[in-house]
Design a protein around this motif. Structure first.
Motif, short mmCIF file in Angstrom:
data_model
loop_
_atom_site.label_atom_id
_atom_site.label_comp_id
_atom_site.label_asym_id
_atom_site.label_seq_id
_atom_site.Cartn_x
_atom_site.Cartn_y
_atom_site.Cartn_z
N LEU A 81 0.83 -1.21 0.00
CA LEU A 81 0.00 0.00 0.00
C LEU A 81 0.86 1.25 0.00
O LEU A 81 0.64 2.17 -0.80
N PHE A 82 1.83 1.31 0.90
CA PHE A 82 2.66 2.50 1.03
C PHE A 82 3.54 2.71 -0.21
O PHE A 82 3.83 3.85 -0.58
N GLU A 83 3.94 1.63 -0.86
CA GLU A 83 4.78 1.75 -2.05
C GLU A 83 4.07 2.50 -3.18
O GLU A 83 4.73 3.07 -4.04
N THR A 84 2.75 2.54 -3.15
CA THR A 84 2.01 3.22 -4.22
C THR A 84 2.20 4.73 -4.22
O THR A 84 2.00 5.37 -5.25
N GLU A 85 2.57 5.31 -3.07
CA GLU A 85 2.77 6.76 -3.05
C GLU A 85 4.02 7.22 -2.31
O GLU A 85 4.27 8.41 -2.22
N ALA A 86 4.82 6.30 -1.82
CA ALA A 86 6.03 6.65 -1.09
C ALA A 86 7.13 7.10 -2.05
O ALA A 86 7.42 6.40 -3.02
N PRO A 87 7.76 8.26 -1.77
CA PRO A 87 8.91 8.66 -2.59
C PRO A 87 10.05 7.63 -2.50
O PRO A 87 10.76 7.42 -3.47
N TYR A 88 10.20 7.01 -1.33
CA TYR A 88 11.14 5.90 -1.21
C TYR A 88 10.80 5.07 0.01
O TYR A 88 10.09 5.50 0.90
N LEU A 89 11.33 3.85 0.00
CA LEU A 89 11.14 2.89 1.09
C LEU A 89 12.46 2.14 1.24
O LEU A 89 13.03 1.69 0.25
N ILE B 214 11.44 1.49 6.46
CA ILE B 214 11.33 2.92 6.72
C ILE B 214 10.74 3.53 5.45
O ILE B 214 11.34 3.45 4.38
N VAL B 215 9.55 4.08 5.58
CA VAL B 215 8.81 4.60 4.45
C VAL B 215 8.78 6.12 4.51
O VAL B 215 8.38 6.69 5.54
N LYS B 216 9.22 6.77 3.45
CA LYS B 216 9.04 8.22 3.35
C LYS B 216 7.58 8.41 2.91
O LYS B 216 7.18 7.98 1.83
N LEU B 217 6.79 9.00 3.80
CA LEU B 217 5.36 9.15 3.53
C LEU B 217 5.11 10.15 2.40
O LEU B 217 5.70 11.23 2.38
N GLY B 218 4.22 9.79 1.51
CA GLY B 218 3.82 10.70 0.44
C GLY B 218 3.03 11.88 0.99
O GLY B 218 3.07 12.98 0.43
N ARG B 219 2.33 11.64 2.10
CA ARG B 219 1.58 12.69 2.80
C ARG B 219 2.03 12.67 4.26
O ARG B 219 1.70 11.73 4.99
#
Length: 171
Positions: A56-64, A76-81
């Motif tokens: 799910l997070f990969e769909t809008e994360a700038p990076y993971l 560690i997920v860089k949140l899109g929001r």
């Protein structure tokens, strides 16, 4: 068990009560301008839940970035929001796979914060004057936590998790 959210909007909606409890705690203790939020943590009850949440997070994360910490996957997920708080935005999510002992449930777990105007020890001492501080020693870093709403924790840390991961990985 399935994740309690099936969309990113569902994740953000589920985080709102915890963010409100965090903001109330920070306001009560005058932490604005004196501490910075590092990351928000969500723990998974199984590898399947971890993989579903990560997808799910990969769909809008700038990076993971994913690593093995304490014998389990941590992403560690860089949140899109970013998640907005009174201490500033939270740009990172720590997504934690199930522990080897199977003790985790799917849960919004904690927000880690570090002091910007004093040492870690001074920060912990200041907070312990008003609240019960539970010391937690973990292999990858030590933290102190304070329960905010049920099981959700305000956690102190010595600095950004991403810096600890970089230092460890680059050794």
């Amino acid at each position: 068990m399935a994740l309690p959210f099936s969309t990113l909007d569902g994740f953000y909606a589920g985080a709102l009560p915890h963010l409100a409890a965090f903001d109330a705690f920070c306001t009560k203790h005058g932490l604005a301008g004196r501490a910075k939020p590092d990351h928000f943590c969500y723990k998974c009850d199984s590898s399947e839940s971890f993989e579903a949440a990560r997808a799910l997070f990969e769909t809008e994360a700038p990076y993971l970035y994913q690593s093995i910490i304490s014998n389990r996957r941590i992403a560690i997920v860089k949140l899109g929001r970013p998640l907005e708080t009174v201490l500033g935005p939270i740009h990172f999510l720590e997504l934690s796979d199930q522990k080897p002992d199977g003790s985790q449930a799917n849960a919004y777990d904690h927000i880690e914060v570090y002091a910007t105007d004093r040492s870690y020890d001074e920060f912990v001492e200041e907070l312990s004057r008003d609240e019960l501080v539970i010391e937690e020693k973990r292999p990858h870093h030590s933290t102190h936590g304070i329960a905010l709403d049920g099981e959700f924790l305000f956690r102190t840390t010595q600095g950004p998790l991403i810096d600890k991961i970089k230092a460890e990985e680059m050794r």
